[in-house]
Design an enzyme around this catalytic site. Structure first.
Site, PDB file in Angstrom:
ATOM      1  N   SER A 125       0.931  -1.298  -0.357  1.00  0.00           N
ATOM      2  CA  SER A 125       0.027  -0.028  -0.382  1.00  0.00           C
ATOM      3  C   SER A 125       0.447   0.918   0.391  1.00  0.00           C
ATOM      4  O   SER A 125       2.165   1.234   0.186  1.00  0.00           O
ATOM      5  CB  SER A 125      -0.693  -0.342   0.975  1.00  0.00           C
ATOM      6  OG  SER A 125      -1.534   1.463   1.363  1.00  0.00           O
ATOM      7  N   TYR A 150      -2.622  -0.656  10.019  1.00  0.00           N
ATOM      8  CA  TYR A 150      -2.790  -0.780   9.270  1.00  0.00           C
ATOM      9  C   TYR A 150      -1.149  -0.596   8.788  1.00  0.00           C
ATOM     10  O   TYR A 150      -0.485  -1.596   7.472  1.00  0.00           O
ATOM     11  CB  TYR A 150      -3.756  -0.616   8.053  1.00  0.00           C
ATOM     12  CG  TYR A 150      -3.380  -1.108   6.802  1.00  0.00           C
ATOM     13  CD1 TYR A 150      -4.339  -2.261   6.386  1.00  0.00           C
ATOM     14  CD2 TYR A 150      -3.452   0.575   5.936  1.00  0.00           C
ATOM     15  CE1 TYR A 150      -3.852  -2.290   4.663  1.00  0.00           C
ATOM     16  CE2 TYR A 150      -3.247  -0.119   4.560  1.00  0.00           C
ATOM     17  CZ  TYR A 150      -3.972  -1.006   4.339  1.00  0.00           C
ATOM     18  OH  TYR A 150      -3.502  -1.189   2.441  1.00  0.00           O
TER      19      TYR A 150
HETATM   20  P1  NAP Z   1     -11.331  -6.132  -0.900  1.00  0.00           P
HETATM   21  O1  NAP Z   1     -12.393  -5.420  -1.661  1.00  0.00           O
HETATM   22  O2  NAP Z   1     -11.430  -6.104   0.837  1.00  0.00           O
HETATM   23  O3  NAP Z   1     -10.640  -7.240  -0.830  1.00  0.00           O
HETATM   24  C1  NAP Z   1      -9.932  -8.318  -0.239  1.00  0.00           C
HETATM   25  C2  NAP Z   1     -10.151  -9.687  -0.276  1.00  0.00           C
HETATM   26  O4  NAP Z   1      -8.739 -10.170   0.890  1.00  0.00           O
HETATM   27  C3  NAP Z   1     -10.829 -10.756  -0.474  1.00  0.00           C
HETATM   28  O5  NAP Z   1     -10.481 -11.552  -1.627  1.00  0.00           O
HETATM   29  C4  NAP Z   1     -11.300 -10.982   1.436  1.00  0.00           C
HETATM   30  O6  NAP Z   1     -12.116 -12.232   1.328  1.00  0.00           O
HETATM   31  C5  NAP Z   1      -9.908 -11.341   0.380  1.00  0.00           C
HETATM   32  N1  NAP Z   1      -9.388 -11.281   2.204  1.00  0.00           N
HETATM   33  C6  NAP Z   1      -8.812 -11.006   3.558  1.00  0.00           C
HETATM   34  N2  NAP Z   1      -8.620 -11.253   4.714  1.00  0.00           N
HETATM   35  C7  NAP Z   1      -8.808 -12.956   4.448  1.00  0.00           C
HETATM   36  C8  NAP Z   1      -7.475 -13.936   4.516  1.00  0.00           C
HETATM   37  N3  NAP Z   1      -7.884 -13.946   6.283  1.00  0.00           N
HETATM   38  N4  NAP Z   1      -7.825 -15.146   4.211  1.00  0.00           N
HETATM   39  C9  NAP Z   1      -8.283 -14.947   2.863  1.00  0.00           C
HETATM   40  N5  NAP Z   1      -8.677 -13.917   2.500  1.00  0.00           N
HETATM   41  C10 NAP Z   1      -8.849 -13.103   2.366  1.00  0.00           C
HETATM   42  O7  NAP Z   1     -10.065  -5.139  -0.856  1.00  0.00           O
HETATM   43  P2  NAP Z   1      -8.704  -4.360  -1.592  1.00  0.00           P
HETATM   44  O8  NAP Z   1      -8.912  -2.946  -1.264  1.00  0.00           O
HETATM   45  O9  NAP Z   1      -9.143  -5.236  -3.456  1.00  0.00           O
HETATM   46  O10 NAP Z   1      -7.809  -5.369  -0.987  1.00  0.00           O
HETATM   47  C11 NAP Z   1      -6.566  -6.558  -1.494  1.00  0.00           C
HETATM   48  C12 NAP Z   1      -5.684  -6.057  -1.188  1.00  0.00           C
HETATM   49  O11 NAP Z   1      -5.097  -4.276  -1.472  1.00  0.00           O
HETATM   50  C13 NAP Z   1      -5.214  -6.065   0.367  1.00  0.00           C
HETATM   51  O12 NAP Z   1      -3.777  -6.136   0.381  1.00  0.00           O
HETATM   52  C14 NAP Z   1      -4.997  -4.498   0.653  1.00  0.00           C
HETATM   53  O13 NAP Z   1      -4.851  -3.733   1.937  1.00  0.00           O
HETATM   54  C15 NAP Z   1      -4.646  -3.456  -0.828  1.00  0.00           C
HETATM   55  N6  NAP Z   1      -4.845  -1.936  -0.821  1.00  0.00           N
HETATM   56  C16 NAP Z   1      -5.873  -1.785  -0.847  1.00  0.00           C
HETATM   57  C17 NAP Z   1      -6.112  -0.473  -1.166  1.00  0.00           C
HETATM   58  C18 NAP Z   1      -7.124   0.020  -1.578  1.00  0.00           C
HETATM   59  O14 NAP Z   1      -7.302   1.603  -1.753  1.00  0.00           O
HETATM   60  N7  NAP Z   1      -8.478  -0.553  -2.006  1.00  0.00           N
HETATM   61  C19 NAP Z   1      -5.331   0.507  -1.252  1.00  0.00           C
HETATM   62  C20 NAP Z   1      -3.413  -0.217  -0.535  1.00  0.00           C
HETATM   63  C21 NAP Z   1      -3.545  -1.065  -0.941  1.00  0.00           C
HETATM   64  P3  NAP Z   1     -13.290 -12.469   1.523  1.00  0.00           P
HETATM   65  O15 NAP Z   1     -14.446 -11.712   0.508  1.00  0.00           O
HETATM   66  O16 NAP Z   1     -13.321 -14.106   1.897  1.00  0.00           O
HETATM   67  O17 NAP Z   1     -13.672 -11.380   2.775  1.00  0.00           O
END
Ligand code: NAP
Length: 277
Positions: free
Chosen positions: A137, A150
């Site tokens: 991130s 985080y």
């Molecule tokens: P998201 O839509 O909430 O997706 C998160 C994914 O991770 C979902 O598929 C979720 O599964 C899975 N997950 C969470 N905890 C888990 C666990 N313990 N075991 C297995 N799977 C798990 O959010 P996203 O933004 O796409 O997040 C993906 C990554 O990007 C994360 O690492 C997040 O920190 C990073 N990120 C996001 C942003 C942003 O602005 N969106 C910015 C920087 C970094 P379920 O559906 O089963 O919950």
């Protein structure tokens, strides 16, 4: 045409993971995606029958990971790219947030990713090729009040990625930490864990941040589908970088941070040097 690969992506049920899987499948790659329910597994596999392989796995189920990887290597094929995408954001003032919430944050965002890499590395080392991609991130470079756990987890994953990259480069394996800015996923919505408020001293600094993040959820600058296209470009690169920022916000904020840090280092240079000899 570029060779078709096997990608293993954690967390393909929504957000970046789903967008990346969809894009990779549309480009002819095979994708093994982890999910956490039978329903999500079926939805994923039906999205591209014969190319999309779902596996039910919580990345904190550390003991289960090696068997899942070994089974995928045997049944689907050699994993060319591992994308550690599964993760979530913990939001809360540090003093108000229980240590257990920090442990959970690190279990998922850091220990889960490391456990996945440890399971895949023996296969990649044997082949002398492979690409490990960790979704960190911009919070792995910059910080703001209210997301200490985080940021801590993402700084940790940035550091681990960079050091590991130096260990495995001579073995033909690349490691890239991908640091997105704010994107329109479920991150700030259903996935975020928000610690309850308890100390009024923090109201002024923190309440506007929490309210702002809630209001902005779903309206962030970044488009996950464009992030997926950028990550596919990364995967096709013959010389992948150790770090890749995604989004204009990440670029501006990380550049500001690095120049402020450089200025502070210079300001204190005399004191820093005073301890030599
Ligand atoms: P998201 O839509 O909430 O997706 C998160 C994914 O991770 C979902 O598929 C979720 O599964 C899975 N997950 C969470 N905890 C888990 C666990 N313990 N075991 C297995 N799977 C798990 O959010 P996203 O933004 O796409 O997040 C993906 C990554 O990007 C994360 O690492 C997040 O920190 C990073 N990120 C996001 C942003 C942003 O602005 N969106 C910015 C920087 C970094 P379920 O559906 O089963 O919950």
């Amino acid at each position: 045409m570029a060779t078709k690969k096997v990608l293993f992506i954690t967390g393909v049920s929504s957000g970046f993971g789903r967008a990346l899987a969809k894009r990779a499948l549309s480009e002819g790659h095979r994708v093994v995606g982890t999910v956490r329910s039978l329903e999500a597994k079926e939805t994923f596999e039906l999205s591209h029958v014969g190319h999309a392989f779902g596996r039910i796995l919580d990345v904190t189920d550390f003991d289960a990971i090696p068997a899942v990887i070994a089974e995928v290597e045997a049944s689907v094929g050699p994993i060319d790219v591992l994308v550690n995408n599964a993760g979530y954001g913990h939001e809360g003032v540090m003093e108000e947030s229980p240590l257990d919430e920090m442990r959970r944050q690190f279990d998922v965002n850091v220990f889960g990713a490391v456990a996945m890499m440890k399971a895949v590395l023996p296969f990649m080392r044997e082949r002398r090729r492979g690409h490990l991609i960790n979704i960190t991130s911009m919070g792995g470079f910059i910080t703001m009040p209210g997301i200490a756990y985080y940021c801590g987890s993402k700084f940790a994953l940035e550091g681990i990625s960079e050091a590991l990259g130096k260990e495995v480069k001579p073995l033909g394996i690349a490691v890239t930490a991908v640091a997105p800015g704010s994107f329109r996923t479920d991150w700030a919505g259903r996935s975020m864990v928000r610690a309850p408020r308890s100390i009024a001293d923090y109201d002024a600094i923190f309440d506007p941040i929490r309210a702002g993040r809630e209001a902005k959820s779903g309206k962030q600058l970044g488009d996950p589908e464009k992030a997926a296209a950028a990550m596919l470009q990364l995967i096709e690169s013959a010389a992948p970088p150790a770090h890749l920022l995604l989004g204009g916000d990440a670029l501006a904020l990380v550049r500001d941070k690095l120049s402020a840090m450089s200025a502070e280092i210079s300001e204190w240079e005399k004191v820093s040097r005073s301890t030599d000899g």
